[in-house]
Motif scaffolding. Structure first.
Motif, mmCIF file in Angstrom:
data_model
loop_
_atom_site.group_PDB
_atom_site.id
_atom_site.type_symbol
_atom_site.label_atom_id
_atom_site.label_comp_id
_atom_site.label_asym_id
_atom_site.label_seq_id
_atom_site.Cartn_x
_atom_site.Cartn_y
_atom_site.Cartn_z
ATOM 1 N N MET A 1 0.773 -1.209 0.049
ATOM 2 C CA MET A 1 0.028 0.095 -0.131
ATOM 3 C C MET A 1 0.730 1.193 -0.130
ATOM 4 O O MET A 1 1.774 1.369 0.619
ATOM 5 C CB MET A 1 -0.916 -0.269 1.165
ATOM 6 N N ALA A 2 0.590 2.063 -0.816
ATOM 7 C CA ALA A 2 1.270 3.470 -0.741
ATOM 8 C C ALA A 2 1.375 4.345 0.386
ATOM 9 O O ALA A 2 0.096 4.223 0.899
ATOM 10 C CB ALA A 2 0.714 4.283 -2.285
ATOM 11 N N THR A 3 2.432 4.936 0.562
ATOM 12 C CA THR A 3 2.243 5.857 1.915
ATOM 13 C C THR A 3 1.236 7.160 1.505
ATOM 14 O O THR A 3 1.346 7.278 0.200
ATOM 15 C CB THR A 3 3.820 6.372 2.247
ATOM 16 N N ILE A 4 1.093 7.702 2.457
ATOM 17 C CA ILE A 4 0.532 9.174 2.067
ATOM 18 C C ILE A 4 1.477 10.044 1.120
ATOM 19 O O ILE A 4 0.761 10.594 0.372
ATOM 20 C CB ILE A 4 0.034 9.951 3.395
ATOM 21 N N PHE A 5 2.782 9.833 1.630
ATOM 22 C CA PHE A 5 3.664 10.821 0.652
ATOM 23 C C PHE A 5 3.489 10.262 -0.754
ATOM 24 O O PHE A 5 3.706 11.143 -1.568
ATOM 25 C CB PHE A 5 4.925 10.870 1.524
ATOM 26 N N ASP A 47 11.143 3.795 3.462
ATOM 27 C CA ASP A 47 10.869 4.196 4.864
ATOM 28 C C ASP A 47 12.097 4.836 5.606
ATOM 29 O O ASP A 47 11.772 6.064 6.152
ATOM 30 C CB ASP A 47 10.460 2.887 5.638
ATOM 31 N N TYR A 48 13.212 4.380 5.566
ATOM 32 C CA TYR A 48 14.572 4.887 6.361
ATOM 33 C C TYR A 48 15.290 5.819 5.493
ATOM 34 O O TYR A 48 15.851 5.171 4.778
ATOM 35 C CB TYR A 48 15.106 3.761 7.062
ATOM 36 N N ILE A 49 15.479 7.102 5.723
ATOM 37 C CA ILE A 49 16.468 7.934 5.012
ATOM 38 C C ILE A 49 17.767 7.193 4.777
ATOM 39 O O ILE A 49 18.262 7.503 3.719
ATOM 40 C CB ILE A 49 16.611 9.203 5.746
ATOM 41 N N VAL A 84 15.309 15.207 10.869
ATOM 42 C CA VAL A 84 14.904 13.825 10.136
ATOM 43 C C VAL A 84 14.415 13.006 11.338
ATOM 44 O O VAL A 84 15.230 12.796 12.190
ATOM 45 C CB VAL A 84 16.250 12.887 9.272
ATOM 46 N N ILE A 85 13.115 12.997 11.302
ATOM 47 C CA ILE A 85 12.594 11.956 12.477
ATOM 48 C C ILE A 85 12.133 10.670 11.842
ATOM 49 O O ILE A 85 12.659 9.741 12.252
ATOM 50 C CB ILE A 85 11.493 12.741 13.218
ATOM 51 N N GLY A 86 11.000 10.783 11.103
ATOM 52 C CA GLY A 86 10.593 9.689 10.155
ATOM 53 C C GLY A 86 9.960 8.487 11.005
ATOM 54 O O GLY A 86 9.670 7.526 10.369
ATOM 55 N N LEU A 87 9.213 9.096 12.187
ATOM 56 C CA LEU A 87 8.264 7.918 12.660
ATOM 57 C C LEU A 87 6.949 8.088 12.351
ATOM 58 O O LEU A 87 6.298 7.117 12.416
ATOM 59 C CB LEU A 87 8.628 8.098 14.262
ATOM 60 N N GLU A 88 6.623 9.263 11.847
ATOM 61 C CA GLU A 88 5.120 9.439 11.837
ATOM 62 C C GLU A 88 4.704 9.095 10.507
ATOM 63 O O GLU A 88 3.448 8.587 10.430
ATOM 64 C CB GLU A 88 4.951 11.089 12.037
ATOM 65 N N VAL A 89 5.626 9.053 9.463
ATOM 66 C CA VAL A 89 5.114 8.469 8.235
ATOM 67 C C VAL A 89 6.165 7.680 7.547
ATOM 68 O O VAL A 89 7.169 7.714 7.622
ATOM 69 C CB VAL A 89 4.757 9.658 6.965
ATOM 70 N N PRO A 90 5.561 6.215 7.312
ATOM 71 C CA PRO A 90 6.980 5.301 6.902
ATOM 72 C C PRO A 90 7.471 5.652 5.554
ATOM 73 O O PRO A 90 7.334 4.837 4.543
ATOM 74 C CB PRO A 90 6.319 4.063 6.882
ATOM 75 N N HIS A 91 7.931 6.693 5.264
ATOM 76 C CA HIS A 91 8.376 7.347 4.053
ATOM 77 C C HIS A 91 9.345 8.441 4.209
ATOM 78 O O HIS A 91 9.127 9.386 5.072
ATOM 79 C CB HIS A 91 7.348 7.977 3.403
ATOM 80 N N ALA A 92 10.895 8.343 4.112
ATOM 81 C CA ALA A 92 11.952 8.871 4.362
ATOM 82 C C ALA A 92 11.314 10.536 4.049
ATOM 83 O O ALA A 92 10.855 10.823 2.839
ATOM 84 C CB ALA A 92 13.109 8.644 3.515
ATOM 85 N N HIS A 93 11.743 11.278 4.860
ATOM 86 C CA HIS A 93 11.569 12.744 4.780
ATOM 87 C C HIS A 93 12.480 13.719 5.518
ATOM 88 O O HIS A 93 12.879 13.239 6.782
ATOM 89 C CB HIS A 93 10.046 13.188 4.932
ATOM 90 N N ILE A 94 12.558 14.972 5.213
ATOM 91 C CA ILE A 94 13.382 15.589 5.821
ATOM 92 C C ILE A 94 12.289 17.126 6.078
ATOM 93 O O ILE A 94 11.701 17.522 5.072
ATOM 94 C CB ILE A 94 14.622 16.103 4.844
ATOM 95 N N HIS A 95 12.490 17.641 7.413
ATOM 96 C CA HIS A 95 11.685 18.811 7.633
ATOM 97 C C HIS A 95 12.745 19.860 7.657
ATOM 98 O O HIS A 95 13.783 19.745 8.008
ATOM 99 C CB HIS A 95 11.198 18.730 9.274
ATOM 100 N N LEU A 96 12.272 20.920 6.870
ATOM 101 C CA LEU A 96 12.978 22.275 6.835
ATOM 102 C C LEU A 96 12.104 23.272 7.615
ATOM 103 O O LEU A 96 10.857 23.443 7.433
ATOM 104 C CB LEU A 96 12.944 22.712 5.272
#
Length: 130
Positions: A1-5, A47-49, A84-96
């Motif tokens: 199943m695709a992530t929300i991102f 999932d993991y950056i 980089v937290i990455g726990l809330e959505v299982p798709h690697a992401h960076i917050h700026l």
């Protein structure tokens, strides 16, 4: 199943897009800590950056730098913080996050409630600064 991102990248879920290239996508966080809070995600669903290849991780940071510089132009601040937290959505992401002080980066802070018009104006301001 695709992530929300992945669904956002595919256009299945609307977002306030800031920038994209063939590998990465930048859009506003819908629950921002401050105006200009932007997410950078790889188009590849991973999932993991640190599971990204070295080349893709480096390219993601180069893309992130361009967006961060645009955020700083659009929203003058002392610095643009990166998290980089990455726990809330299982798709690697960076917050700026534009920062005036270190407490602007506290994810426990209350989130802003912005209108669609405000989100649109913020996304356009950042995009125009690229």
């Amino acid at each position: 199943m695709a992530t929300i991102f992945s669904r956002i990248i595919a256009g299945e879920i609307p977002c306030y897009k800031v920038a994209e290239n063939d590998k990465f996508f930048a859009f506003l966080d819908i629950n921002p800590l401050v105006k200009g809070h932007t997410l950078i995600v790889p188009k590849q669903e991973i999932d993991y950056i640190f599971d990204l290849s070295d080349e893709d991780l480096a390219a993601m940071h180069v893309f992130t730098k361009k967006v961060a510089l645009a955020i700083q132009k659009a929203f003058p601040c002392r610095k643009v913080g990166e998290a980089v937290i990455g726990l809330e959505v299982p798709h690697a992401h960076i917050h700026l996050i534009p920062m005036q002080n270190e407490t602007d980066m506290l994810f426990s802070n209350p989130k802003l409630k912005l209108s669609s018009e405000e989100f649109t104006a913020i996304a356009q301001a950042i995009h125009s600064s690229l």
